[in-house]
Design a protein around this motif. Structure first.
Motif, mmCIF file in Angstrom:
data_model
loop_
_atom_site.group_PDB
_atom_site.id
_atom_site.type_symbol
_atom_site.label_atom_id
_atom_site.label_comp_id
_atom_site.label_asym_id
_atom_site.label_seq_id
_atom_site.Cartn_x
_atom_site.Cartn_y
_atom_site.Cartn_z
ATOM 1 N N GLN A 94 -19.355 0.829 -24.515
ATOM 2 C CA GLN A 94 -18.159 0.040 -24.249
ATOM 3 C C GLN A 94 -18.503 -1.409 -23.939
ATOM 4 O OE1 GLN A 94 -16.497 2.766 -21.336
ATOM 5 N NE2 GLN A 94 -14.789 3.185 -22.706
ATOM 6 N N ALA A 95 -19.665 -1.631 -23.331
ATOM 7 C CA ALA A 95 -20.098 -3.000 -23.074
ATOM 8 C C ALA A 95 -20.440 -3.720 -24.372
ATOM 9 C CB ALA A 95 -21.298 -3.001 -22.126
ATOM 10 N N PRO A 105 -16.575 -4.202 -26.442
ATOM 11 C CA PRO A 105 -15.488 -4.173 -25.461
ATOM 12 C C PRO A 105 -14.116 -4.118 -26.118
ATOM 13 C CG PRO A 105 -16.457 -6.360 -25.584
ATOM 14 C CD PRO A 105 -17.333 -5.451 -26.391
ATOM 15 N N GLY A 106 -13.303 -3.212 -25.629
ATOM 16 C CA GLY A 106 -11.923 -3.134 -26.069
ATOM 17 C C GLY A 106 -11.670 -2.367 -27.346
ATOM 18 N N ALA A 125 -10.379 -4.973 -30.556
ATOM 19 C CA ALA A 125 -9.707 -5.341 -29.311
ATOM 20 C C ALA A 125 -8.794 -6.541 -29.494
ATOM 21 C CB ALA A 125 -10.755 -5.643 -28.241
#
Length: 199
Positions: free
Chosen positions: A24-25, A28-29, A85
């Motif tokens: 997720q890092a 992101p999103g 994202a």
């Protein structure tokens, strides 16, 4: 102008976990969402050659069309899109379909990443997100897939996601009675959760 594509009822997707720490890092999103029919023409443009289509969907004759993509999903299965994202645009696609043998096993198929994002780890992220859906949300015991041995990028992607080669299969591809060797890759629920717990 109205679309000739069949409409499908869409349930509201749940938020889904991602198996690997750090994913997720890195992305992101990005979220795994249910595929919507209007996205099919976008996905069809991602396949640039007959070779790419052969690797993606050996039984689908060229050219790839939106209608063919919509028809891929099997009864009882589901198609997913990884969305960016920033604007919610599709960046990846894949399906989870039930195995013919039953037993709670699922088949991962038709995994593809937007061309400009290939080679950046998005395919591994997508595969792990689909595994999270399979094991955490659908209670699968095992997830399998097949891949051509010469599709080295896909093999690297699936191995990074945790799959291991479990055997070989021979399938008719392209008519004319010819068969082709494919590798069967698998990952078991017990393996995934053992890795997550550090065992």
């Amino acid at each position: 102008m109205t679309s000739s594509l069949p409409q499908r009822s869409v349930r509201e997707p749940r938020e889904r976990g991602v198996i690997a720490q750090g994913d997720q890092a890195a992305f992101p999103g990005m979220r795994l969402r249910l595929f919507r029919v209007w996205q099919a023409p976008i996905l069809a443009r991602w396949v640039k050659s007959e070779q790419q289509l052969r690797w993606l969907a050996p039984s689908t004759p060229p050219p790839l069309t939106a209608e063919k993509i919509v028809a891929w999903k099997r009864p009882g299965g589901e198609a997913f899109v990884l969305e960016a994202a920033r604007d919610g645009s599709p960046v990846g696609y894949g399906e989870l379909n039930p195995m013919r043998s039953g037993c709670g096993d699922l088949w991962l198929g038709h995994v593809i990443v937007r061309p400009d994002l290939r080679g950046r780890g998005v395919g591994t992220f997508l595969s792990r997100a689909l595994l999270s859906e399979a094991f955490e949300q659908r209670g699968a015991n095992r997830v399998s897939l097949i891949v051509f041995p010469d599709n080295l990028a896909a093999l690297r992607c699936y191995r990074r996601a945790g799959f291991a080669v479990a055997g070989e299969e021979h399938h008719p591809v392209g008519g004319a009675g010819s068969t082709h060797r494919l590798l069967r890759l698998e990952i078991a629920r017990a393996t995934v959760f053992a890795r997550r717990s550090g065992n």
